[in-house]
Design a protein around this motif. Structure first.
Motif, short mmCIF file in Angstrom:
data_model
loop_
_atom_site.label_atom_id
_atom_site.label_comp_id
_atom_site.label_asym_id
_atom_site.label_seq_id
_atom_site.Cartn_x
_atom_site.Cartn_y
_atom_site.Cartn_z
N ILE A 1 0.84 -1.20 0.00
CA ILE A 1 0.00 0.00 0.00
C ILE A 1 0.88 1.25 0.00
O ILE A 1 1.90 1.31 0.69
CB ILE A 1 -0.90 0.04 1.27
N ILE A 2 0.49 2.23 -0.79
CA ILE A 2 1.07 3.56 -0.67
C ILE A 2 -0.04 4.47 -0.14
O ILE A 2 -1.08 4.63 -0.77
CB ILE A 2 1.58 4.10 -2.02
N GLY A 3 0.18 5.02 1.05
CA GLY A 3 -0.84 5.85 1.67
C GLY A 3 -0.46 7.30 1.60
O GLY A 3 0.52 7.67 0.95
N PHE A 4 -1.22 8.14 2.30
CA PHE A 4 -0.90 9.56 2.21
C PHE A 4 -0.85 10.24 3.58
O PHE A 4 0.19 10.66 4.04
CB PHE A 4 -1.87 10.26 1.28
N GLY A 5 -1.98 10.36 4.25
CA GLY A 5 -2.05 11.20 5.45
C GLY A 5 -1.54 10.49 6.69
O GLY A 5 -1.47 9.27 6.76
N THR A 6 -1.22 11.28 7.72
CA THR A 6 -0.75 10.71 8.98
C THR A 6 -1.89 9.99 9.69
O THR A 6 -1.72 8.88 10.17
CB THR A 6 -0.19 11.82 9.88
N GLY A 7 -3.06 10.64 9.74
CA GLY A 7 -4.20 10.05 10.45
C GLY A 7 -4.53 8.67 9.92
O GLY A 7 -4.65 7.70 10.67
N ASP A 8 -4.65 8.55 8.59
CA ASP A 8 -5.05 7.27 8.02
C ASP A 8 -3.91 6.26 8.07
O ASP A 8 -4.13 5.07 8.27
CB ASP A 8 -5.57 7.44 6.60
N THR A 9 -2.67 6.73 7.90
CA THR A 9 -1.54 5.80 7.96
C THR A 9 -1.46 5.19 9.35
O THR A 9 -1.28 3.98 9.51
CB THR A 9 -0.23 6.53 7.61
N GLU A 10 -1.62 6.05 10.37
CA GLU A 10 -1.58 5.52 11.73
C GLU A 10 -2.79 4.65 12.03
O GLU A 10 -2.69 3.64 12.72
CB GLU A 10 -1.49 6.68 12.74
N PRO B 1 3.32 -4.33 3.33
CA PRO B 1 4.20 -3.19 3.57
C PRO B 1 3.52 -1.89 3.14
O PRO B 1 2.79 -1.86 2.15
CB PRO B 1 5.43 -3.48 2.72
N PHE B 2 3.77 -0.84 3.89
CA PHE B 2 3.03 0.41 3.73
C PHE B 2 4.02 1.57 3.73
O PHE B 2 4.71 1.80 4.70
CB PHE B 2 2.07 0.52 4.92
N VAL B 3 4.14 2.27 2.61
CA VAL B 3 4.87 3.53 2.61
C VAL B 3 3.85 4.64 2.44
O VAL B 3 2.75 4.39 1.96
CB VAL B 3 5.93 3.62 1.49
N SER B 4 4.21 5.85 2.84
CA SER B 4 3.18 6.86 2.93
C SER B 4 3.76 8.24 2.73
O SER B 4 4.96 8.46 2.90
CB SER B 4 2.52 6.72 4.30
N SER C 1 4.38 -0.94 14.62
CA SER C 1 3.98 -0.88 13.21
C SER C 1 5.02 -1.59 12.35
O SER C 1 5.82 -0.95 11.69
CB SER C 1 3.80 0.57 12.76
N PRO C 2 5.00 -2.91 12.39
CA PRO C 2 6.07 -3.69 11.74
C PRO C 2 6.04 -3.63 10.22
O PRO C 2 7.01 -4.06 9.58
CB PRO C 2 5.81 -5.12 12.24
N TYR C 3 4.99 -3.11 9.62
CA TYR C 3 4.94 -3.10 8.15
C TYR C 3 4.97 -1.69 7.57
O TYR C 3 4.79 -1.50 6.39
CB TYR C 3 3.72 -3.88 7.65
N ASN C 4 5.15 -0.68 8.44
CA ASN C 4 5.25 0.69 7.94
C ASN C 4 6.70 1.07 7.71
O ASN C 4 7.57 0.72 8.50
CB ASN C 4 4.63 1.67 8.94
N PHE C 5 6.93 1.79 6.62
CA PHE C 5 8.27 2.28 6.32
C PHE C 5 8.21 3.78 6.06
O PHE C 5 7.27 4.28 5.46
CB PHE C 5 8.83 1.57 5.08
N LEU C 6 9.24 4.48 6.52
CA LEU C 6 9.34 5.92 6.25
C LEU C 6 10.31 6.11 5.09
O LEU C 6 11.42 5.59 5.12
CB LEU C 6 9.84 6.66 7.49
N VAL C 7 9.87 6.89 4.09
CA VAL C 7 10.70 7.04 2.90
C VAL C 7 11.66 8.22 3.01
O VAL C 7 12.54 8.38 2.17
CB VAL C 7 9.83 7.22 1.64
#
Lengths: 353, 414
Positions: B120-129, B141-144, B157-163
């Motif tokens: 998933i590629i997400g966008f906002g902080t609220g929805d990503t969290e 895996p989720f980048v945002s 959040s084991p599947y979130n990555f910060l780009v």
């Protein structure tokens, strides 16, 4: 042996007990059994995606029934539902995640605590009516959200809190289907309670307060008690819905409980039908699925006009508003009334008048 | 009777919409419901398909930066497919969630159950969290677009990555720069942010870091993300007369702040985090008002001459457009999608057989070591316990209506 297709025609009731029967004829019992059976069978033929959406519908239905007890039965308008959902969600989050207790304890507690909070914010209802009460409940919305997003040590602030799915023994309700069944069972209990509530002294008192509160008071109904009670009972179910939603999405955060959510719940009961349990469910399903339907519609149009996606996405909001306005103009009785009309049409056919 | 008919029509039309939705739902799910089984069955290497679900804000509160971000991400996937990705067919199906978390949750379910997405590629902080628990459960895996510090926590959040550098890290770099460059005495700083998960994300971390290095945070003001007026907050801030004000907003509110600050004659130096920087700022304020405004740059401007910009240029010109038509947020979307595609590539190399799962993409992501982004953004390195790719940013300044980088990629830790 009575024919199961026999419908009531005319009023042949000879005792109050007869009059109070929930399921008067065998036909009605069969009908209810069929509906429940159908609802329980949905996951067998629906895809995972639809089970997920229907779970959201079921959870919203519980909240909508709660709100309908307050607004539809008792006539007290509330714009604080969003925040009350939040109270339920956060209570459950704090009890399960922070204190480490089981979901089965936290669910009723979430309902009870929301009922207490709802009751407190219902206190102004004694003096305030209509628009004034609406603004007072709007204050509840603002105050509760303010507390949730600022009380960082307990609620985690704007980042929210994480929850886990409930479990019994070694079984966890992690799949969409299992959570659907859990929600449906709670919805059934809610429906049974709300339907029966109307047949009790308390329910009749609610209706009397709605129809003319001064008259009700003259008849000996304690207005203060019943108004606050209505807020508490209503908030109880909203709190349960909030807790269920929290454990379903596995997160609670203040942005999930904005005023928009409150308005959406009000739209549910308006479109569904004020003062009708069936209407609450129909309205909740309608409001939850309408954006999905509109989204799919946009997707189909976009196939032919690929450049219009962002324009059409904005158009979705517009269509959403339009549908609500059309309903208010053409069918103030809501979906429940439409359903009744259709039933009547077939019942009386071909001699309808 | 006439009235009744009208009602029936209305009901029917409503039903039609929903039934249509149901039909299209069933079509698509045939493939996704059975993906698990198909994964075992299809072992042929060609035509392996990876679906990335996109959650875009095209019409919501942050659509000023959300729309170019989405465009950039979709552009990169299109570009990468045209170049070939290890024989993979990567598909990005993005949809608008209008910055509303409940919509994002429904859309996420749609991506998961209908489109059969593995990432998933997400966008906002609220929805990503809000989705971090679900993606962990579903192993996607989720980048945002969101760079919230709390997503760094690999346990939660084991599947979130910060780009790119997290908001908190950006704030720390800015505070350090202030400390290092301030001439006389202890610098005083105000924080301007909005009351969302996005706005509040770096506030506590920045306050803690400021205390550590000896910068005084003298004031905080909450300014709505859609604000068109901020004079009362700025007047409050002016009472404390801070030397600097750090802004955590998007373009819209930032331009409001700059405009009102000029109106009120406030001489504070405004500095913003990454979503405030870029060309879109000049849509709402003239260049003279923005002159001297500083900000955190996590990626290059399209006009910058860095090696990595060549592929952006190639794509844009292939579309018959010019680099002037895109902006920094397009580039951010491009980079975000690129890092995800690189992870998929790494996963495909490691697992040459069978369909690629989310778990494998996560492994691929964690194997990325000093991934060279050609100066378009700071190079990123991930690991099993390090899901934040970098803590480096450039600090930029507006000069003559254009963004200029003052520094190279720097971190607060150097």
């Amino acid at each position: 042996m009575r024919n199961i297709f026999v419908r009531e025609s005319g009023n042949y009731k000879t005792s109050y007990v007869d009059d109070m029967k929930l399921f008067g004829t065998t036909g009605e019992k069969v009908k209810i059994a069929l509906i429940i059976g159908l609802v329980l069978l949905v996951p067998v033929f629906a895809t995972n995606y639809w089970v997920g959406l229907l779970t959201l519908c079921v959870i919203s239905s519980i909240g909508a029934i709660g709100l309908n007890i307050l607004t539809g039965f008792t006539g007290q308008i509330s714009i604080g539902v969003g925040a009350f959902l939040g109270v339920g969600g956060y209570t459950s989050a704090i009890i399960t995640s922070t204190m480490g207790l089981s979901f089965w304890i936290s669910l009723p507690l979430a309902g009870l605590i929301t009922a207490i909070v709802g009751g407190i914010f219902g206190l102004p209802a004694l003096r305030l009516k209509g628009l004034y009460l609406a603004i007072a409940t709007l204050a509840a919305q603002v105050v509760i959200l303010f507390i949730i997003s600022r009380w960082t040590s307990v609620t985690g602030g704007t980042a929210g809190m994480v929850l886990s799915r409930p479990s019994i023994g070694s079984f966890t309700f992690s799949s969409n289907i299992s959570y659907y069944y859990l929600s449906v069972v709670i919805l059934l209990i809610t429906v049974l309670y709300a339907t029966n509530l109307l047949r009790t002294r308390v329910g009749r008192a609610f209706l009397a307060v709605r129809d003319r509160d001064i008259a009700a008071q003259i008849m000996g109904i304690n207005l203060f008690r019943y108004k606050v009670l209505a807020f508490a009972v209503s908030s109880f179910f909203v709190g349960i819905a909030g807790a269920l939603l929290g454990h379903y999405t596995m997160i609670v955060s203040p942005e999930l409980y904005s005023t928009t959510v409150s308005i959406e719940y009000l739209a549910m009961i308006l479109i569904g039908g004020l003062g009708s349990v069936l209407g609450s469910i129909l309205g909740a399903v309608f409001i939850t699925l309408l954006p999905v339907g509109l989204g799919t519609f946009v997707d189909m149009v976009v196939v032919y006009f690929p450049d219009l996606y962002s324009l059409l996405s904005a158009f979705k909001e517009f269509a959403f508003g339009l549908v609500i306005i059309l309903f208010l103009i053409f069918e103030p009785g809501g979906l429940a009334h439409i359903w009744l009309n259709i039933k009547k049409y077939f019942k009386l056919w071909p001699f309808s008048y | 009777m006439k009235n009744n008919k009208k009602l029936l029509w209305m009901l029917l039309s409503a039903l039609v919409v929903l039934v249509l939705a149901a039909c299209s739902g069933d079509e698509a799910t045939d493939s996704s419901a059975d993906t698990e089984k198909d994964e075992e069955a299809t072992t042929s290497n060609d035509g392996r398909k990876v679906v990335i679900g996109g959650l875009w804000d095209l019409t919501g509160a942050t659509s000023d930066v959300g729309a170019p971000f989405a465009e950039g991400a979709e552009a990169y996937v299109k570009y990468a497919n045209s170049k070939g990705i290890e024989g993979l067919n990567v598909e990005l199906t993005g949809k608008d969630y209008a910055y509303s978390i409940p919509e994002a949750q429904k859309l996420y379910q749609e991506h998961r159950d209908k489109a059969g997405a593995q990432a998933i590629i997400g966008f906002g902080t609220g929805d990503t969290e809000a989705l971090r628990q679900q993606v962990a459960a579903d192993k996607f895996p989720f980048v945002s677009g969101s760079l919230s510090e709390s997503l760094k926590n690999v346990e939660e959040s084991p599947y979130n990555f910060l780009v790119a550098a997290s908001y908190s890290d950006q704030g720390r770099v800015l505070l350090k720069w202030i400390k290092d460059n301030h001439k006389d005495g202890t610098p005083t700083v105000a924080l301007l942010y909005n009351d969302t998960a996005f706005g509040r994300s770096p506030v506590e971390d920045m306050k803690a870091y400021a205390k550590e290095i000896g910068v005084d945070i003298v004031d905080e003001q909450v300014i709505d993300v859609k604000a068109t007026e901020a004079q009362s907050q700025l007047l409050n801030m002016e009472k404390k007369n801070p030397d600097y004000a750090i802004i955590q907003q998007t373009w819209a509110a930032t331009s409001t702040i700059l405009r009102d600050a000029k109106t009120l004659g406030i001489d504070t130096q405004f500095i913003g985090l990454n979503w405030t920087t870029g060309e879109g700022l000049f849509d709402n304020v003239d260049a003279a008002t923005a002159e001297g405004y500083m900000g955190a740059l996590i990626n290059a401007m399209p006009s910058e001459d860095v090696p990595g910009m060549a592929e952006v240029k190639e794509y844009i010109e292939g579309e018959g457009k010019k680099l002037e038509d895109i902006n920094a947020k397009f580039v951010q979307g491009w980079v975000t999608a690129k890092i995800m595609v690189e992870a998929i590539k790494a996963a495909a190399e490691k697992y040459p057989e069978g369909e690629i799962t989310g778990e494998q993409i996560r492994e691929g992501m964690e194997s990325l070591n000093n991934l060279d982004l050609g100066g378009v953004a700071a190079n990123v390195t991930y690991g099993a316990d390090k899901h934040a790719g970098t803590s480096q940013i450039k600090i930029g300044v507006v000069k003559d209506g254009k963004w200029e980088a003052l520094t190279d990629y720097i971190s607060f830790e150097d």
